[in-house]
Design a protein around this motif. Sequence first.
Motif, PDB file in Angstrom:
ATOM      1  N   ALA A  68       0.836  -1.208   0.000  1.00  0.00           N
ATOM      2  CA  ALA A  68       0.000   0.000   0.000  1.00  0.00           C
ATOM      3  C   ALA A  68       0.868   1.255   0.000  1.00  0.00           C
ATOM      4  CB  ALA A  68      -0.922  -0.004   1.207  1.00  0.00           C
ATOM      5  N   ILE A 106      -8.030  -3.816   6.344  1.00  0.00           N
ATOM      6  CA  ILE A 106      -8.475  -2.452   6.061  1.00  0.00           C
ATOM      7  C   ILE A 106      -7.872  -1.498   7.088  1.00  0.00           C
ATOM      8  CG2 ILE A 106     -10.471  -0.900   5.980  1.00  0.00           C
ATOM      9  CD1 ILE A 106     -12.131  -3.394   5.095  1.00  0.00           C
ATOM     10  N   VAL A 109      -4.103  -0.926   6.527  1.00  0.00           N
ATOM     11  CA  VAL A 109      -3.752  -0.065   5.395  1.00  0.00           C
ATOM     12  C   VAL A 109      -4.116   1.391   5.695  1.00  0.00           C
ATOM     13  CG1 VAL A 109      -4.245   0.433   2.966  1.00  0.00           C
ATOM     14  CG2 VAL A 109      -3.882  -1.931   3.710  1.00  0.00           C
ATOM     15  N   VAL A 110      -5.265   1.617   6.301  1.00  0.00           N
ATOM     16  CA  VAL A 110      -5.644   2.983   6.662  1.00  0.00           C
ATOM     17  C   VAL A 110      -4.614   3.586   7.610  1.00  0.00           C
ATOM     18  CG1 VAL A 110      -7.360   4.365   7.877  1.00  0.00           C
ATOM     19  CG2 VAL A 110      -8.099   2.624   6.245  1.00  0.00           C
ATOM     20  N   VAL A 119      -8.928   3.892   0.343  1.00  0.00           N
ATOM     21  CA  VAL A 119      -8.924   2.473   0.704  1.00  0.00           C
ATOM     22  C   VAL A 119     -10.314   1.908   0.420  1.00  0.00           C
ATOM     23  CG1 VAL A 119      -8.560   0.785   2.537  1.00  0.00           C
ATOM     24  CG2 VAL A 119      -7.138   2.851   2.426  1.00  0.00           C
ATOM     25  N   SER A 121     -12.807  -1.574  -0.152  1.00  0.00           N
ATOM     26  CA  SER A 121     -12.912  -2.949   0.349  1.00  0.00           C
ATOM     27  C   SER A 121     -14.000  -3.701  -0.398  1.00  0.00           C
ATOM     28  CB  SER A 121     -13.218  -2.940   1.848  1.00  0.00           C
ATOM     29  OG  SER A 121     -14.336  -2.116   2.133  1.00  0.00           O
TER      30      SER A 121
END
Length: 331
Positions: A68, A106, A109-110, A119, A121
């Motif tokens: 990412a 999630i 990565v955030v 981001v 999903s």
Amino acid sequence: MSEIDRPVLRPRRLRTTPAMRDLVAETTLRPAQLVLPLFVREGATEPTPISSMPGVVQHTRETLRKAATEAAEAGLRGVMLFGIPEAKDAVGSGGTDPDGILNVAIADVVAEVGDALVVMSDLCLDEFTDHGHCGVLTADGRVDNDATLERYAEMARVQAAVGANLVGPSGMMDGQVAVIREALDAAGHLDTGILAYSAKYASAFYGPFREAVDSSLEGDRRTYQQDARNSRESVREVLLDIEQGADIVMVKPALPYLDVLRRVADAVGELGVPVAAYNISGEYAMVEAAAANGWIDREPAILETLTAIRRAGADVILTYWALEAAGLLRD
């Protein structure tokens, strides 16, 4: 040829040099228009290559964070996350477990990239069900549309709570966008958007993706994904999703449905709704296989493919080449 027979109009004048061609190019392709799909596997200690998608892997949580960061540094502006759980069941419980692999990914990565990436999903049950379908099944094995919507609503709330900027309902259940929008708003997630897989076809090109997510699919998805023979139906599906609150609409697959993509882009242009297209696993695998055999020139083929999708009307392209294409465009 005599003087009088020589052509007066010469379109080739606008093709004479790279600078001239760039000056008059009708279609632009930029890294910021590309989204990188990423897979993360629960319990993985090292990345696992996907044999049918050379260069693509099932990530660990750690390597996902690194991927990412690399995407953000390359100028991409989005990633789409898919989770591969260790255990599956009939209702896809892993998809709504806050500690399930997709939801912790999630959050990872955030926390890693902040606002540098959008981001996204995947909001679907197929990776989490032991039968591999995108929803809950009835006793006789049919996908129960309305029971599935209840699961989608819960999945949306969980994904938004851990930080997803856009949820991507991909199951093609009737009414899914409306139910998800209502669930998000009721839970206070007013800024969480919906990237609706509005025109998703029952395609022969999904095979490599099913390897990528360890799919348990039994049968096919023709009762809920669209028939390849139809295009008017796609416009109807797109307009219904917009009416229900979709922020972005998507056509999937991309290459076999460029005509549909153009039709959708024309239909929603005045509404100001962005159109995405998913350059899917089978499309990726075909180019990679042909290039590996020396039949095509790989890098120009990648850029030509993505440019064709843009030219057909996509504002956003999900593609496994996103990171590499960003480098090619920069170079």
